[in-house]
Design an enzyme around this catalytic site. Structure first.
Site, PDB file in Angstrom:
ATOM      1  CG  ASP A   4      -9.690   5.907  -5.020  1.00  0.00           C
ATOM      2  OD1 ASP A   4     -10.045   7.063  -4.690  1.00  0.00           O
ATOM      3  OD2 ASP A   4      -9.471   5.003  -4.193  1.00  0.00           O
TER       4      ASP A   4
ATOM      5  CB  THR B 131      -6.860   7.386   0.196  1.00  0.00           C
ATOM      6  OG1 THR B 131      -7.893   7.063  -0.727  1.00  0.00           O
ATOM      7  CG2 THR B 131      -6.305   6.109   0.792  1.00  0.00           C
TER       8      THR B 131
ATOM      9  CD  GLU C 253      -3.105  -0.817   0.302  1.00  0.00           C
ATOM     10  OE1 GLU C 253      -3.650   0.306   0.327  1.00  0.00           O
ATOM     11  OE2 GLU C 253      -3.458  -1.712  -0.479  1.00  0.00           O
TER      12      GLU C 253
END
Length: 271
Positions: free
Chosen positions: A74, A79, A56
């Site tokens: 996305d 995020t 990640e």
């Protein structure tokens, strides 16, 4: 670089998967690894955190990711944090609500109305321009770090380990479940964790049903790769091919160190 997550299924698991875990009976055909240390053993859990962080965040230093925040384009807004909490998919809202219950008046509390408004979208309305800087400021607070740990465990780690133990698989298998939930979440669509597991069960039985652990895990990883290839953002399957498959080929079902693997072409080692 954090790999983008696509779709919305990941966040539907907030309570769904926890409620769906069934403690399957352990049959005589189960692997001996089920009696070994599970992924919730502190040393094994630390390994799991590093493995996910390598995929990640391209780093084994998972604790450095408390302060991480960006919009990776996305469709899920910001995020952030150690497991990729998203402003558009509810788990970031849950996290900030938990933090605020524990520490009223914290630096992120003022964004709760905006987080509720943008939930389900990629909007930054009410968050910009100050939210990223305030997130990084909050990340210096041990109370916020603990809240991130607790939400990661509640939503992702504990359900994965619980289902893995019910299926009679060891630390490696529990990790394959955890990594799948982190990326795909659970829900009703065909690429969710639950769907991946059902696809595997159609091909092989887990140890708790009398099956062979290696055979079952190969079936699960086959199903995982299939699911990843359904989405462009997940089409690089190296986190399976050059990491989890390597451990499985070596029959390292307990994730014993040393571990050597690659993700997206980068090499990693845990001694």
């Amino acid at each position: 670089m954090r790999t983008p997550h696509t779709g919305t299924s990941r966040r539907t698991l907030l309570t769904l998967i926890g409620a769906s875990l069934v403690a399957a009976p352990l049959l005589t055909g189960q692997s001996a690894t089920a009696a070994a240390a599970g992924l919730d053993d502190p040393a094994k859990k630390e390994i799991a955190m590093k493995l996910v962080s390598s995929a990640e965040n391209s780093s084994l230093d998972w604790k450095a990711q408390y302060k991480y925040i960006e919009d990776i384009g996305d469709g899920r807004g910001y995020t952030a944090g150690i497991i990729g909490f998203c402003s558009g998919t509810h788990d970031m809202l849950d996290l900030v609500e938990l933090y605020t219950r524990r520490k009223p008046g914290n630096v992120l509390a003022k964004y709760l109305p905006a987080l509720r408004e943008v939930d389900g979208s990629d909007s930054h309305e009410g968050l910009d321009p100050g939210f990223p800087a305030d997130w990084r400021r909050a990340a210096q607070d041990s109370a916020f770090q603990q809240a991130q740990n607790d939400e990661r465990d509640r939503v992702y780690f504990n359900p994965a380990v619980g289902q893995g133990k019910a299926d009679g698989i060891g630390a490696l298998g529990q990790f394959t479940y955890y990594d799948a939930i982190v990326m795909h979440g659970d829900g009703d669509d065909g690429t969710s964790f639950g769907s991946i597991r059902r696809r595997a069960l159609a091909k092989a039985k887990p140890p708790a049903q009398g099956g062979d652990e290696v055979t079952y895990l190969n079936a699960f990883l086959d199903a995982r790769v299939w699911a990843m290839k359904q989405e462009e953002a997940h089409s690089d399957t190296s986190r399976v091919d050059t990491a989890q498959r390597v451990f499985l080929r070596n029959r390292n079902l307990n994730l014993n160190t040393p571990l050597d693997w690659k993700v997206y072409g980068d090499s990693y080692h845990i001694g």
